[in-house]
Scaffold this active site. Structure first.
Site, PDB file in Angstrom:
ATOM      1  N   HIS A 138       0.885  13.421  -5.864  1.00  0.00           N
ATOM      2  CA  HIS A 138       0.390  12.473  -4.872  1.00  0.00           C
ATOM      3  C   HIS A 138       1.301  11.232  -4.822  1.00  0.00           C
ATOM      4  O   HIS A 138       0.836  10.104  -4.627  1.00  0.00           O
ATOM      5  CB  HIS A 138      -1.052  12.066  -5.188  1.00  0.00           C
ATOM      6  CG  HIS A 138      -1.924  11.860  -3.975  1.00  0.00           C
ATOM      7  ND1 HIS A 138      -2.865  12.765  -3.548  1.00  0.00           N
ATOM      8  CD2 HIS A 138      -1.985  10.841  -3.086  1.00  0.00           C
ATOM      9  CE1 HIS A 138      -3.481  12.299  -2.473  1.00  0.00           C
ATOM     10  NE2 HIS A 138      -2.958  11.126  -2.160  1.00  0.00           N
ATOM     11  N   LYS A 149      -2.351  21.365  -1.727  1.00  0.00           N
ATOM     12  CA  LYS A 149      -1.446  20.279  -2.122  1.00  0.00           C
ATOM     13  C   LYS A 149      -1.974  19.533  -3.341  1.00  0.00           C
ATOM     14  O   LYS A 149      -3.121  19.074  -3.344  1.00  0.00           O
ATOM     15  CB  LYS A 149      -1.305  19.286  -0.955  1.00  0.00           C
ATOM     16  CG  LYS A 149      -0.540  18.023  -1.312  1.00  0.00           C
ATOM     17  CD  LYS A 149      -0.252  17.224  -0.064  1.00  0.00           C
ATOM     18  CE  LYS A 149       0.515  15.969  -0.358  1.00  0.00           C
ATOM     19  NZ  LYS A 149      -0.343  14.878  -0.863  1.00  0.00           N
ATOM     20  N   ARG A 196      -4.736   1.466  -7.299  1.00  0.00           N
ATOM     21  CA  ARG A 196      -3.457   0.757  -7.129  1.00  0.00           C
ATOM     22  C   ARG A 196      -3.784  -0.724  -7.213  1.00  0.00           C
ATOM     23  O   ARG A 196      -4.511  -1.261  -6.374  1.00  0.00           O
ATOM     24  CB  ARG A 196      -2.817   1.126  -5.782  1.00  0.00           C
ATOM     25  CG  ARG A 196      -2.361   2.578  -5.730  1.00  0.00           C
ATOM     26  CD  ARG A 196      -1.792   2.934  -4.383  1.00  0.00           C
ATOM     27  NE  ARG A 196      -2.744   2.758  -3.310  1.00  0.00           N
ATOM     28  CZ  ARG A 196      -3.613   3.689  -2.916  1.00  0.00           C
ATOM     29  NH1 ARG A 196      -3.624   4.881  -3.476  1.00  0.00           N
ATOM     30  NH2 ARG A 196      -4.452   3.443  -1.941  1.00  0.00           N
ATOM     31  N   TYR A 244       0.835  -1.208   0.000  1.00  0.00           N
ATOM     32  CA  TYR A 244       0.000   0.000   0.000  1.00  0.00           C
ATOM     33  C   TYR A 244       0.872   1.262   0.000  1.00  0.00           C
ATOM     34  O   TYR A 244       0.606   2.229  -0.721  1.00  0.00           O
ATOM     35  CB  TYR A 244      -0.934  -0.018   1.220  1.00  0.00           C
ATOM     36  CG  TYR A 244      -1.536   1.315   1.569  1.00  0.00           C
ATOM     37  CD1 TYR A 244      -2.536   1.890   0.771  1.00  0.00           C
ATOM     38  CD2 TYR A 244      -1.105   2.027   2.694  1.00  0.00           C
ATOM     39  CE1 TYR A 244      -3.081   3.125   1.089  1.00  0.00           C
ATOM     40  CE2 TYR A 244      -1.645   3.264   3.014  1.00  0.00           C
ATOM     41  CZ  TYR A 244      -2.627   3.812   2.213  1.00  0.00           C
ATOM     42  OH  TYR A 244      -3.155   5.047   2.523  1.00  0.00           O
ATOM     43  N   THR A 265      -5.908  18.940   0.224  1.00  0.00           N
ATOM     44  CA  THR A 265      -5.438  18.138  -0.921  1.00  0.00           C
ATOM     45  C   THR A 265      -6.452  18.253  -2.044  1.00  0.00           C
ATOM     46  O   THR A 265      -7.637  17.973  -1.855  1.00  0.00           O
ATOM     47  CB  THR A 265      -5.232  16.678  -0.488  1.00  0.00           C
ATOM     48  OG1 THR A 265      -4.222  16.669   0.511  1.00  0.00           O
ATOM     49  CG2 THR A 265      -4.795  15.807  -1.652  1.00  0.00           C
ATOM     50  N   GLN A 286      -4.209  17.607   7.273  1.00  0.00           N
ATOM     51  CA  GLN A 286      -4.536  17.516   5.847  1.00  0.00           C
ATOM     52  C   GLN A 286      -6.003  17.175   5.675  1.00  0.00           C
ATOM     53  O   GLN A 286      -6.506  16.232   6.288  1.00  0.00           O
ATOM     54  CB  GLN A 286      -3.667  16.447   5.168  1.00  0.00           C
ATOM     55  CG  GLN A 286      -4.014  16.193   3.704  1.00  0.00           C
ATOM     56  CD  GLN A 286      -4.986  15.041   3.519  1.00  0.00           C
ATOM     57  OE1 GLN A 286      -4.955  14.077   4.293  1.00  0.00           O
ATOM     58  NE2 GLN A 286      -5.863  15.138   2.529  1.00  0.00           N
ATOM     59  N   ARG A 315       0.370   8.386  -7.230  1.00  0.00           N
ATOM     60  CA  ARG A 315      -0.753   7.525  -6.838  1.00  0.00           C
ATOM     61  C   ARG A 315      -2.076   7.959  -7.455  1.00  0.00           C
ATOM     62  O   ARG A 315      -3.097   7.337  -7.215  1.00  0.00           O
ATOM     63  CB  ARG A 315      -0.878   7.515  -5.307  1.00  0.00           C
ATOM     64  CG  ARG A 315       0.306   6.862  -4.645  1.00  0.00           C
ATOM     65  CD  ARG A 315       0.383   7.192  -3.172  1.00  0.00           C
ATOM     66  NE  ARG A 315      -0.498   6.434  -2.315  1.00  0.00           N
ATOM     67  CZ  ARG A 315      -0.241   5.228  -1.828  1.00  0.00           C
ATOM     68  NH1 ARG A 315       0.877   4.635  -2.141  1.00  0.00           N
ATOM     69  NH2 ARG A 315      -1.091   4.620  -1.025  1.00  0.00           N
ATOM     70  N   TYR A 353      -9.273  16.213   3.163  1.00  0.00           N
ATOM     71  CA  TYR A 353      -9.949  15.856   1.915  1.00  0.00           C
ATOM     72  C   TYR A 353     -11.349  16.437   1.999  1.00  0.00           C
ATOM     73  O   TYR A 353     -12.023  16.273   3.027  1.00  0.00           O
ATOM     74  CB  TYR A 353     -10.071  14.336   1.777  1.00  0.00           C
ATOM     75  CG  TYR A 353      -8.808  13.637   1.315  1.00  0.00           C
ATOM     76  CD1 TYR A 353      -8.160  14.014   0.149  1.00  0.00           C
ATOM     77  CD2 TYR A 353      -8.288  12.570   2.041  1.00  0.00           C
ATOM     78  CE1 TYR A 353      -7.008  13.352  -0.276  1.00  0.00           C
ATOM     79  CE2 TYR A 353      -7.142  11.902   1.619  1.00  0.00           C
ATOM     80  CZ  TYR A 353      -6.508  12.305   0.453  1.00  0.00           C
ATOM     81  OH  TYR A 353      -5.385  11.645   0.026  1.00  0.00           O
ATOM     82  N   SER A 365      -2.952  13.028   8.179  1.00  0.00           N
ATOM     83  CA  SER A 365      -3.912  12.803   7.091  1.00  0.00           C
ATOM     84  C   SER A 365      -5.339  12.686   7.628  1.00  0.00           C
ATOM     85  O   SER A 365      -5.557  12.178   8.723  1.00  0.00           O
ATOM     86  CB  SER A 365      -3.533  11.498   6.375  1.00  0.00           C
ATOM     87  OG  SER A 365      -4.608  11.047   5.573  1.00  0.00           O
TER      88      SER A 365
HETATM   89  C1  LIG Z   1       0.858   5.323   1.540  1.00  0.00           C
HETATM   90  C2  LIG Z   1       0.553   6.724   1.136  1.00  0.00           C
HETATM   91  C3  LIG Z   1      -0.605   7.306   1.588  1.00  0.00           C
HETATM   92  C4  LIG Z   1      -0.879   8.648   1.265  1.00  0.00           C
HETATM   93  N1  LIG Z   1      -1.981   9.239   1.796  1.00  0.00           N
HETATM   94  C5  LIG Z   1      -2.207  10.558   1.552  1.00  0.00           C
HETATM   95  C6  LIG Z   1      -3.286  11.231   2.187  1.00  0.00           C
HETATM   96  O1  LIG Z   1      -4.014  10.663   2.977  1.00  0.00           O
HETATM   97  N2  LIG Z   1      -3.460  12.530   1.887  1.00  0.00           N
HETATM   98  C7  LIG Z   1      -2.644  13.204   1.009  1.00  0.00           C
HETATM   99  O2  LIG Z   1      -2.851  14.398   0.768  1.00  0.00           O
HETATM  100  N3  LIG Z   1      -1.592  12.593   0.434  1.00  0.00           N
HETATM  101  C8  LIG Z   1      -1.351  11.299   0.691  1.00  0.00           C
HETATM  102  N4  LIG Z   1      -0.270  10.681   0.125  1.00  0.00           N
HETATM  103  C9  LIG Z   1       0.657  11.458  -0.724  1.00  0.00           C
HETATM  104  C10 LIG Z   1       1.789  12.045   0.124  1.00  0.00           C
HETATM  105  O3  LIG Z   1       1.332  13.054   0.975  1.00  0.00           O
HETATM  106  C11 LIG Z   1       2.893  12.636  -0.756  1.00  0.00           C
HETATM  107  O4  LIG Z   1       2.324  13.503  -1.691  1.00  0.00           O
HETATM  108  C12 LIG Z   1       3.712  11.565  -1.471  1.00  0.00           C
HETATM  109  O5  LIG Z   1       3.926  10.464  -0.638  1.00  0.00           O
HETATM  110  C13 LIG Z   1       5.051  12.147  -1.907  1.00  0.00           C
HETATM  111  O6  LIG Z   1       5.820  11.201  -2.581  1.00  0.00           O
HETATM  112  P1  LIG Z   1       6.939  10.293  -1.864  1.00  0.00           P
HETATM  113  O7  LIG Z   1       6.222   9.225  -1.123  1.00  0.00           O
HETATM  114  O8  LIG Z   1       7.720   9.778  -3.005  1.00  0.00           O
HETATM  115  O9  LIG Z   1       7.732  11.195  -0.938  1.00  0.00           O
HETATM  116  C14 LIG Z   1       0.013   9.361   0.437  1.00  0.00           C
HETATM  117  C15 LIG Z   1       1.182   8.752  -0.015  1.00  0.00           C
HETATM  118  C16 LIG Z   1       1.467   7.441   0.338  1.00  0.00           C
HETATM  119  C17 LIG Z   1       2.749   6.834  -0.137  1.00  0.00           C
END
Ligand SMILES: Cc1cc2nc3c(=O)[nH]c(=O)nc-3n(C[C@H](O)[C@H](O)[C@H](O)COP(=O)(O)O)c2cc1C
Length: 379
Positions: free
Chosen positions: A276, A252, A165, A25, A156, A128, A279, A130, A107
């Protein structure tokens, strides 16, 4: 036990300690993961310019992020289900960030709730948000963040619909894990994680539990969440959030210059150039390739943060050189958390700090403010 030297070492240990469902995940990107890969390969392609015989004895990594003094230009970004990587993961990560003097972002999709974290740490953290279809719920989240004295709201704006995913579908990701033979065998090989989880405060989405319309059991929460992301979200909702939250607002998920120009007019203090973590829109450009254009266009009007692919102080240097004032990390600290809880996150931050320090020295700069495109080999 093996000595940890860098984020990649923490990643290896995380893989061994956390059930596959949760490691995957964290690790994965959406669809074919083209954008996820581009985040890393485009960063690696940027070469730093070695300078010699510059007096770098007075190095200082300190700067400010949205006016908050920090010892290095780094913050922990929001990561959903952080509390599934390690018992009370959000609290552990927040404590490590605060001990290092940098911001932590909780988050909306956290395991520990806003109130759990607020009652377990000494200083304010960021929240953060949503924007869900149920605007009453959104309003209550904003009010809870204000009551918990969060020092910034990070909205976000790149998740109106969810990117898929594939591994989460294949693994049947659920929170807590379903009792299936496959999961039981996997968890049985991760006893440290399992024991920790048993002792942890919470095992589901802490901010949503108890919310009447969502129901309380896990499956109704999960199905409520999946229907709650709002495809109708627009800039008008940003105005609405602005009216609810008079404090510092961070937007963001900006990847396009035209969007960045609009973001700069909203009254937000900061925007985060981000896809993101690869993702959401697969096929989108890497974050680092979008950064310089956005920083050039709006960097004088709004503070520009960056995330996507940062795994080292060298990466941080590359992003600062291309116009970011500071960066968020996601996976880099999640690996630390999964590998070793609070001290693993502290290690992750410290690796990046030390690497940035040495990188600045070898590029001939003494302060974060001096870092610009002159530190890049390509100019
Ligand atoms: C497992 C996972 C969960 C995430 N959940 C959120 C989230 O709940 N809210 C959000 O704004 N971004 C979320 N993100 C995005 C991260 O805030 C961030 O933009 C991203 O991880 C940056 O890339 P990096 O993992 O390569 O540093 C998530 C990223 C990952 C890897």
């Amino acid at each position: 036990m093996a000595t940890m030297t860098c984020i990649e070492d923490l990643r290896g240990r995380a893989r061994r300690r956390v059930p596959k469902m949760f490691f995957d995940y964290a690790e994965a990107g959406s669809y074919a993961e083209e954008t996820l890969r581009a985040n890393r390969t485009d960063l690696e392609r940027i070469k730093l310019r070695q300078r010699i015989l510059v007096d770098v004895s007075q190095r200082d990594l300190a700067t400010t992020i949205i006016g908050e003094k920090v010892p290095l230009p780094l913050a922990l970004g929001p990561v959903g289900l952080t509390g599934m990587q390690h018992r009370d993961g959000e609290i552990a990560a927040c404590r490590a960030a605060q001990a290092a003097g940098i911001p932590f972002t909780l988050s909306t999709m956290s395991v520990c709730s806003i109130e759990d974290v607020a009652s377990s740490v000494d200083k304010p953290f960021w929240f953060q948000l949503y924007v869900m279809k149920d605007r009453g719920f959104v309003r209550s989240l904003v009010e809870r963040a204000a009551a918990a004295k969060c020092s910034a709201l990070m909205l976000t704006i790149d998740l109106q619909v969810l990117g898929q995913r594939h591994c989460d579908v294949r693994n049947g990701l659920s929170v807590p894990p379903e009792i299936k033979i496959r999961n039981v065998i996997d968890i049985a090989t991760k006893p440290r994680w399992a024991l920790g989880m048993l002792m942890g405060k919470r095992k589901t989405f802490g901010n949503l539990a108890g919310y009447a319309r969502a129901g309380t059991d896990v499956s109704s929460l999960a199905s409520w969440i999946s229907t709650q992301f709002d495809p109708a979200l627009s800039w008008r909702d940003v105005e609405w959030i602005r009216s609810l939250w008079p404090g510092k607002l961070i937007l963001k998920g900006v990847l396009d210059v035209d969007d960045a120009r609009i973001a700069a007019t909203t009254g937000a203090s900061t925007l985060v150039v981000s896809n993101h973590g690869g993702r959401q829109l697969d096929g989108a450009p890497s974050s680092i390739s979008a950064l310089p254009k956005i920083a050039d266009a709006v960097g004088n009007e709004i503070e520009v943060m960056f995330d996507g692919g940062i795994r080292s102080g060298q990466d941080l240097m590359r992003a600062l050189a291309l116009g970011a004032r500071s960066c968020l990390i996601g996976r880099a600290y999640i690996y630390g958390l999964a590998a070793g809880g609070q001290s693993g996150v502290a290690q992750a931050i410290e690796f990046i700090r030390k690497e940035l320090d040495v990188t600045m020295a070898l590029c001939g700069v003494n302060s974060v403010g001096e870092i610009g495109r002159q530190v890049l080999a390509s100019g």
